[in-house]
Design an enzyme around this catalytic site. Structure first.
Site, PDB file in Angstrom:
ATOM      1  N   ASP A 177       0.818  -1.096  -0.200  1.00  0.00           N
ATOM      2  CA  ASP A 177      -0.042   0.174   0.010  1.00  0.00           C
ATOM      3  C   ASP A 177       0.755   1.268   0.022  1.00  0.00           C
ATOM      4  OD1 ASP A 177       0.999  -0.643   2.507  1.00  0.00           O
ATOM      5  OD2 ASP A 177      -0.732   0.276   3.753  1.00  0.00           O
ATOM      6  N   GLU A 260      10.790  -3.584  12.235  1.00  0.00           N
ATOM      7  CA  GLU A 260      12.179  -3.001  11.597  1.00  0.00           C
ATOM      8  C   GLU A 260      13.410  -2.851  12.361  1.00  0.00           C
ATOM      9  OE1 GLU A 260       9.231  -1.031  12.013  1.00  0.00           O
ATOM     10  OE2 GLU A 260       8.563  -0.226  10.165  1.00  0.00           O
TER      11      GLU A 260
HETATM   12  N1  UDP Z   1      -0.711  -7.301   6.044  1.00  0.00           N
HETATM   13  C1  UDP Z   1      -0.790  -8.759   6.136  1.00  0.00           C
HETATM   14  N2  UDP Z   1      -1.720  -9.078   6.986  1.00  0.00           N
HETATM   15  C2  UDP Z   1      -2.303  -8.338   7.740  1.00  0.00           C
HETATM   16  C3  UDP Z   1      -2.433  -6.976   7.625  1.00  0.00           C
HETATM   17  C4  UDP Z   1      -1.473  -6.454   6.765  1.00  0.00           C
HETATM   18  O1  UDP Z   1       0.063  -9.555   5.337  1.00  0.00           O
HETATM   19  O2  UDP Z   1      -3.268  -8.898   8.436  1.00  0.00           O
HETATM   20  C5  UDP Z   1       0.477  -6.549   4.954  1.00  0.00           C
HETATM   21  C6  UDP Z   1       0.008  -5.522   4.289  1.00  0.00           C
HETATM   22  O3  UDP Z   1      -0.642  -6.011   2.974  1.00  0.00           O
HETATM   23  C7  UDP Z   1       1.279  -4.615   4.009  1.00  0.00           C
HETATM   24  C8  UDP Z   1       1.926  -4.814   5.249  1.00  0.00           C
HETATM   25  O4  UDP Z   1       1.505  -6.094   5.741  1.00  0.00           O
HETATM   26  O5  UDP Z   1       1.790  -5.133   3.031  1.00  0.00           O
HETATM   27  C9  UDP Z   1       1.765  -3.824   6.477  1.00  0.00           C
HETATM   28  O6  UDP Z   1       0.466  -3.753   6.530  1.00  0.00           O
HETATM   29  P1  UDP Z   1      -0.574  -2.373   7.028  1.00  0.00           P
HETATM   30  O7  UDP Z   1      -0.264  -1.592   5.524  1.00  0.00           O
HETATM   31  O8  UDP Z   1      -1.918  -2.660   7.301  1.00  0.00           O
HETATM   32  O9  UDP Z   1       0.174  -1.678   7.888  1.00  0.00           O
HETATM   33  P2  UDP Z   1       0.548  -0.002   8.119  1.00  0.00           P
HETATM   34  O10 UDP Z   1       1.308   0.382   6.909  1.00  0.00           O
HETATM   35  O11 UDP Z   1      -0.766   0.748   8.465  1.00  0.00           O
HETATM   36  O12 UDP Z   1       1.336  -0.025   9.528  1.00  0.00           O
HETATM   37 MN    MN Z   2       0.579   0.084   4.911  1.00  0.00          MN
END
Ligand code: UDP
Ligand code: MN
Length: 321
Positions: A177, A260
């Site tokens: 995303d 990270e």
């Molecule tokens: N993701 C996943 N399983 C989940 C939620 C998120 O594999 O249950 C993946 C999502 O597609 C993205 C990454 O983990 O590539 C980070 O998730 P998200 O974008 O929801 O987190 P944020 O950026 O809001 O911290």
């Molecule tokens: Mn994200």
């Protein structure tokens, strides 16, 4: 340019043959016929060469990357993804960004027990070289009411793949995303151990970035430090594969907020002055931590009202949780 030059030389060689023919011509009929047939064969030869040249140029223009591009150090892009209404849109957007980058393998890893043919179809259509794998989040984390370690099993699965299949190049974790300027990919290829750079739009702080003072890494700027040694964003670093392979136990912890930091700590020993500072020594923003609005799943299609219409086909293309 090449085509133009060839055209001129073809024209002049034809005229020199002409003048040779008339200069040595004795007027005899058989010699004229011989001259004519030589001219005819030459014309056919030249025309065929021209057609091949045009076809070759067309073929080259269809090749996505020049041979010099393909010889660059490979990039391995690990993208966690999961089933939701926005999934195919996110992968399409990211995929067409990656399509501009040569010598890249896209490791798309879904938080699921089995692959989804719709995702595979989307990846096929984009045409970036990829591996599509699954790595479900362990059940105990799925059940929790607290923050979940999102994308961690996916990324660790990607690391496992690289330990088995990759020997050189660079690894980068690109969430599905986020938003990426393709110039960061060209810069990260040449990272010797770990590289870092600023990431835009994470929190109200506006940016997460290494702080560079007098040309040296001197701490980190981030909306939340939380006792982390490396308070950086997932989109703000990449790691050399040879270096990774020298650290066989390096992996990402299932610790929300510390993914990270935990991963970068697991790469120890790593001195601060061994960290390459990309994006104009961290004076530029080339990656953004963006978030897509979460949408409710699409309602079921009324199959009676819309039977025998295109909507029946389209409905099968929607990802529902
Ligand atoms: N993701 C996943 N399983 C989940 C939620 C998120 O594999 O249950 C993946 C999502 O597609 C993205 C990454 O983990 O590539 C980070 O998730 P998200 O974008 O929801 O987190 P944020 O950026 O809001 O911290
Ligand atoms: Mn994200």
């Amino acid at each position: 340019m090449k085509g133009g030059g060839a055209y001129i030389s073809i024209g002049s060689s034809t005229s020199s043959i002409n003048s040779m023919g008339s200069g040595s011509g004795s007027g005899s009929g058989s010699k004229m016929t011989l001259g004519k047939s030589v001219k005819m064969y030459l014309t056919i030869f030249i025309a065929t060469t021209c057609i091949y040249m045009v076809l070759y140029q067309y073929h080259m223009s269809r090749e996505p990357f020049a041979p010099s591009e393909v010889g660059k150090p490979p990039l391995y892009i690990i993208t966690p993804t999961y089933r939701r209404p926005e999934q195919l849109a996110e992968l399409t957007r990211l995929g067409y960004t990656l399509k501009h980058v040569a010598n890249l393998l896209w490791l798309v890893i879904e938080d699921a027990n089995k692959t989804n043919p719709l995702v595979a179809h989307t990846l096929d259509r984009i045409g970036v070289p990829y591996e599509y794998m699954v790595a479900p989040m362990p059940e105990k984390y799925k059940q929790t009411k607290k923050a979940k370690p999102r994308g961690v099993s996916n990324r660790n699965r990607g690391l496992e793949y690289l330990r088995q299949h990759a020997t050189e190049g660079v690894l980068y974790f690109a969430d599905d995303d986020n938003t990426y300027d393709i110039s960061i990919f060209e810069q990260m290829r040449y990272i010797s151990k770990v590289g870092m750079w600023p990431v835009g739009l994470v929190t109200k702080t506006g940016v997460s970035s290494p702080i560079i003072r007098n040309g040296k890494l001197d701490g980190y700027y981030d909306g939340w430090i939380g006792g982390r040694k490396y308070p950086v964003d997932m989109a703000g670093f990449a790691v050399n594969i040879k270096f990774l392979r020298q650290r066989p136990h390096a992996q990402m912890p299932f610790k929300p907020g510390y993914e990270e930091d935990g991963f970068l700590r697991s790469l120890a020993p790593l001195d601060n002055d061994e960290i390459d500072l990309l994006a104009d020594e961290c004076r530029d923003i080339l990656t953004w931590h963006t978030q897509t609005k979460k949408n409710p799943p699409a309602q079921a299609l009324n199959k009676t009202r819309y039977s025998n219409t295109n909507l029946v086909h389209i409905d099968k293309l929607l990802v529902r949780p």
